[in-house]
Design an enzyme around this catalytic site. Sequence first.
Site, mmCIF file in Angstrom:
data_model
loop_
_atom_site.group_PDB
_atom_site.id
_atom_site.type_symbol
_atom_site.label_atom_id
_atom_site.label_comp_id
_atom_site.label_asym_id
_atom_site.label_seq_id
_atom_site.Cartn_x
_atom_site.Cartn_y
_atom_site.Cartn_z
ATOM 1 N N HIS A 201 -1.988 7.443 7.456
ATOM 2 C CA HIS A 201 -1.069 8.352 6.762
ATOM 3 C C HIS A 201 -1.784 9.619 6.305
ATOM 4 O O HIS A 201 -1.263 10.730 6.447
ATOM 5 C CB HIS A 201 -0.463 7.668 5.532
ATOM 6 C CG HIS A 201 0.769 6.866 5.810
ATOM 7 N ND1 HIS A 201 1.823 7.337 6.563
ATOM 8 C CD2 HIS A 201 1.132 5.622 5.393
ATOM 9 C CE1 HIS A 201 2.770 6.405 6.614
ATOM 10 N NE2 HIS A 201 2.381 5.360 5.919
ATOM 11 N N GLN B 183 3.322 9.701 1.007
ATOM 12 C CA GLN B 183 4.582 8.960 0.921
ATOM 13 C C GLN B 183 5.362 9.259 -0.360
ATOM 14 O O GLN B 183 6.503 8.832 -0.492
ATOM 15 C CB GLN B 183 4.329 7.462 1.073
ATOM 16 C CG GLN B 183 3.796 7.097 2.458
ATOM 17 C CD GLN B 183 3.593 5.618 2.592
ATOM 18 O OE1 GLN B 183 2.541 5.095 2.239
ATOM 19 N NE2 GLN B 183 4.607 4.923 3.096
ATOM 20 N N HIS C 176 -3.583 1.447 8.013
ATOM 21 C CA HIS C 176 -2.260 2.063 7.948
ATOM 22 C C HIS C 176 -2.261 3.233 6.957
ATOM 23 O O HIS C 176 -1.773 4.330 7.271
ATOM 24 C CB HIS C 176 -1.257 0.977 7.534
ATOM 25 C CG HIS C 176 0.165 1.437 7.404
ATOM 26 N ND1 HIS C 176 1.158 1.028 8.270
ATOM 27 C CD2 HIS C 176 0.779 2.245 6.498
ATOM 28 C CE1 HIS C 176 2.313 1.581 7.904
ATOM 29 N NE2 HIS C 176 2.105 2.317 6.821
ATOM 30 N N GLU C 177 -2.814 3.010 5.762
ATOM 31 C CA GLU C 177 -2.785 4.059 4.739
ATOM 32 C C GLU C 177 -3.718 5.219 5.095
ATOM 33 O O GLU C 177 -3.388 6.387 4.852
ATOM 34 C CB GLU C 177 -3.146 3.482 3.363
ATOM 35 C CG GLU C 177 -2.268 2.342 2.881
ATOM 36 C CD GLU C 177 -0.773 2.620 2.945
ATOM 37 O OE1 GLU C 177 -0.359 3.791 2.872
ATOM 38 O OE2 GLU C 177 -0.006 1.644 3.073
ATOM 39 N N CYS D 50 6.744 0.125 7.419
ATOM 40 C CA CYS D 50 6.316 1.278 6.631
ATOM 41 C C CYS D 50 7.405 1.627 5.623
ATOM 42 O O CYS D 50 8.577 1.743 5.995
ATOM 43 C CB CYS D 50 6.038 2.477 7.547
ATOM 44 S SG CYS D 50 5.444 3.942 6.675
ATOM 45 N N LEU D 51 7.015 1.804 4.374
ATOM 46 C CA LEU D 51 7.989 2.151 3.339
ATOM 47 C C LEU D 51 8.657 3.495 3.622
ATOM 48 O O LEU D 51 9.758 3.753 3.133
ATOM 49 C CB LEU D 51 7.309 2.194 1.965
ATOM 50 C CG LEU D 51 6.717 0.868 1.471
ATOM 51 C CD1 LEU D 51 6.015 1.076 0.135
ATOM 52 C CD2 LEU D 51 7.784 -0.204 1.363
ATOM 53 N N GLY E 166 0.843 -1.187 0.000
ATOM 54 C CA GLY E 166 0.000 0.000 0.000
ATOM 55 C C GLY E 166 0.877 1.235 0.000
ATOM 56 O O GLY E 166 2.045 1.178 0.405
#
Length: 198
Positions: free
Chosen positions: A151, A59, A147-148, A105-106, A54
């Site tokens: 963000h 991001q 999670h997204e 997390c990226l 995702g």
Amino acid sequence: MSEDLTTGGRVRPITRWGTPVMHETTKPVTEFGDELHDLVRDMFATMRAAEGVGLAATQVGVGVSVFVYECPDANDRIQRGVVCNPAVDLPQGKDRNLDAAEEGCLSWPGGYSSVPRPDKAVCRGQDAEGREIELVGTGLLARCFQHETDHLNGMVFGDRISDRSRRKLDEQVADLAWRYPEDWPVSPKRDSAPLPNQ
């Protein structure tokens, strides 16, 4: 979602925690045209290059309320799509079953920590054309939706863990920072540490 929005994008650098856009509430998507579609294509390309499931617009440094996903559900079926202006509803009471899986997390690459989250989530929003959608996430997909959406509300998963766990998480990320160039994943992850003075 138009299938072509999942391909044809360019890989962008992933924005790291600590950058202001990562910790601010995003603006709603109000225009569902070419600019949004180009962003979505780039987000799919970037997520895949980084081997993520995702990716939120923050991001890639863009403060608008949209995320993309390509993620297995509880039955290991890959689900993919885009959600604009998402809101997540979580089970309450006896229907609420917490899964304390490791989360990464990226935007804080190399670090993982246990984050208890409900194992089911209903995500409502709009698709890339502005049509209302409602998605049910189970397993990892439920975690991805939560999670997204976090963000896009200016929250990272490090905000959801104890100070002690956050210190351990930050140490993991610092130890592996050499693997992730500043413009990762435009430049690939390194397999060996660079030599001094390089």
